[in-house]
Enzyme design. Structure first.
Site, PDB file in Angstrom:
ATOM      1  CB  THR A   7      -0.883   0.022   1.354  1.00  0.00           C
ATOM      2  OG1 THR A   7      -1.818   1.208   0.987  1.00  0.00           O
ATOM      3  CG2 THR A   7      -0.146   0.045   2.633  1.00  0.00           C
ATOM      4  CB  SER A   8       1.285   4.244  -1.789  1.00  0.00           C
ATOM      5  OG  SER A   8      -0.070   4.242  -2.443  1.00  0.00           O
ATOM      6  N   GLY A  11      -1.949   5.929   6.373  1.00  0.00           N
ATOM      7  CA  GLY A  11      -2.719   5.780   7.265  1.00  0.00           C
ATOM      8  C   GLY A  11      -3.397   4.386   7.586  1.00  0.00           C
ATOM      9  CE  LYS A  12      -6.233   1.754   2.367  1.00  0.00           C
ATOM     10  NZ  LYS A  12      -6.539   0.946   1.027  1.00  0.00           N
ATOM     11  CG  ASP A  65      -9.701  -1.742  -3.200  1.00  0.00           C
ATOM     12  OD1 ASP A  65      -9.262  -0.858  -3.384  1.00  0.00           O
ATOM     13  OD2 ASP A  65     -10.963  -1.767  -3.587  1.00  0.00           O
ATOM     14  CG  PHE A 139      -6.217   7.461   6.251  1.00  0.00           C
ATOM     15  CD1 PHE A 139      -6.911   7.087   4.932  1.00  0.00           C
ATOM     16  CD2 PHE A 139      -6.375   6.342   7.318  1.00  0.00           C
ATOM     17  CE1 PHE A 139      -7.310   5.704   4.945  1.00  0.00           C
ATOM     18  CE2 PHE A 139      -6.858   5.389   6.969  1.00  0.00           C
ATOM     19  CZ  PHE A 139      -7.390   4.835   5.755  1.00  0.00           C
ATOM     20  N   GLY A 140      -8.496  10.330   5.099  1.00  0.00           N
ATOM     21  CA  GLY A 140      -9.344  10.159   4.219  1.00  0.00           C
ATOM     22  C   GLY A 140     -10.596  10.836   4.618  1.00  0.00           C
ATOM     23  CG  ASP A 142     -10.806   8.270   9.224  1.00  0.00           C
ATOM     24  OD1 ASP A 142     -11.872   7.338   8.789  1.00  0.00           O
ATOM     25  OD2 ASP A 142      -9.638   7.870   9.476  1.00  0.00           O
ATOM     26  CG  HIS A 167     -13.712   0.185   7.337  1.00  0.00           C
ATOM     27  ND1 HIS A 167     -13.712   1.201   8.419  1.00  0.00           N
ATOM     28  CD2 HIS A 167     -12.786   0.656   6.385  1.00  0.00           C
ATOM     29  CE1 HIS A 167     -13.007   2.068   7.994  1.00  0.00           C
ATOM     30  NE2 HIS A 167     -12.603   1.658   6.803  1.00  0.00           N
TER      31      HIS A 167
HETATM   32  P1  IMP Z   1      -8.269   2.489  -1.397  1.00  0.00           P
HETATM   33  O1  IMP Z   1      -8.627   1.335  -0.465  1.00  0.00           O
HETATM   34  O2  IMP Z   1      -6.916   2.955  -1.198  1.00  0.00           O
HETATM   35  O3  IMP Z   1      -8.672   2.536  -2.827  1.00  0.00           O
HETATM   36  O4  IMP Z   1      -9.088   3.873  -0.731  1.00  0.00           O
HETATM   37  C1  IMP Z   1     -10.335   4.220  -1.101  1.00  0.00           C
HETATM   38  C2  IMP Z   1     -10.700   5.646  -0.578  1.00  0.00           C
HETATM   39  O5  IMP Z   1     -11.222   5.546   0.568  1.00  0.00           O
HETATM   40  C3  IMP Z   1      -9.263   6.641  -0.098  1.00  0.00           C
HETATM   41  O6  IMP Z   1      -9.402   7.881  -0.781  1.00  0.00           O
HETATM   42  C4  IMP Z   1      -8.979   6.418   1.293  1.00  0.00           C
HETATM   43  O7  IMP Z   1      -8.564   7.676   1.750  1.00  0.00           O
HETATM   44  C5  IMP Z   1     -10.497   6.409   1.640  1.00  0.00           C
HETATM   45  N1  IMP Z   1     -10.384   5.330   2.699  1.00  0.00           N
HETATM   46  C6  IMP Z   1     -10.076   4.105   2.889  1.00  0.00           C
HETATM   47  N2  IMP Z   1     -10.120   3.593   4.207  1.00  0.00           N
HETATM   48  C7  IMP Z   1     -10.539   4.741   4.964  1.00  0.00           C
HETATM   49  C8  IMP Z   1     -10.718   4.847   6.250  1.00  0.00           C
HETATM   50  O8  IMP Z   1     -10.493   4.011   6.941  1.00  0.00           O
HETATM   51  N3  IMP Z   1     -11.149   5.912   6.430  1.00  0.00           N
HETATM   52  C9  IMP Z   1     -11.406   7.048   5.840  1.00  0.00           C
HETATM   53  N4  IMP Z   1     -11.221   6.969   4.417  1.00  0.00           N
HETATM   54  C10 IMP Z   1     -10.664   5.774   3.947  1.00  0.00           C
END
Ligand code: IMP
Length: 184
Positions: A7-8, A11-12, A65, A139-140, A142, A167
């Site tokens: 992953t890049s 936060g994950k 994902d 992040f994202g 949240d 999740h």
């Molecule tokens: P992906 O899994 O990296 O494709 O993430 C999908 C999008 O959802 C990205 O923009 C993440 O920032 C957002 N996202 C994924 N998981 C979370 C989370 O736990 N909290 C908030 N945003 C999330």
């Protein structure tokens, strides 16, 4: 033991480290960009990622994902969450929901682990999109997501608190239970 997390998203990685380090599993982040196909489900996106990566990396490794599914928008942004976060961001989502009463939404996470075979673990957390961003953690999306039964947004929680109900925390729990039965 060590686990490679492809992953890049820092936060994950932080969430994975917090979750797995107490059980003696060290998370190694590997930043390899893999294609995220346009598909109807997170599972399909994750499986395609694994199929692409397995010819390029030494197993075992895992990826995550995730997506935010907003009920009033019929599940949007869902599988398009990464693109929508990059383009509209949290402010754009709040704007889309201006005047919308039904704020129900859920996050879903698909963790795909490859050890020569594919193993899928999922987690889902229900909640609502609040009216203004709150909190600086996480992040994202949240700061705009308040999980059901809580007054804080994910961004107002510590990583431990978020992991307990999120999740991704749920998918990690299923993954770690499988690891305990099969590996650790
Ligand atoms: P992906 O899994 O990296 O494709 O993430 C999908 C999008 O959802 C990205 O923009 C993440 O920032 C957002 N996202 C994924 N998981 C979370 C989370 O736990 N909290 C908030 N945003 C999330």
């Amino acid at each position: 033991m060590k686990m490679i997390f492809v992953t890049s998203n820092r936060g994950k990685v932080r969430e994975a480290e917090r979750y797995f380090s107490p059980m003696g599993v060290k998370i190694i982040q590997m930043k390899v960009e893999y294609p995220e196909i346009q598909a109807d489900s997170l599972e399909e996106v994750a499986e395609f990622g694994i199929r692409w990566l397995k010819d390029r990396l030494d197993a075992p490794f895992f990826l995550d994902d995730s997506g935010l599914f907003i009920e009033a928008l019929k599940g949007f942004p869902g599988v398009y969450s990464a693109y929508v976060y990059r383009t509209l961001g949290n402010d754009g989502i709040l704007k889309l929901l201006e005047g919308v009463e039904n704020r129900r939404a859920h996050f879903k996470s698909v963790v795909a682990y490859y050890d020569g075979e594919l193993h899928i673990f999922t987690g889902k957390t229900e909640g609502r999109i609040i009216h203004d961003k709150r909190g600086r953690g996480g992040f994202g999306f949240d700061p705009i997501f308040q999980p059901e039964g809580f007054t804080k947004t994910f961004a107002e929680m510590t990583t431990e608190e978020k992991n307990r109900i999120s999740h991704r925390g749920k998918a990690f729990r299923a993954f770690s239970e499988w690891l305990k039965e099969n590996l650790i």
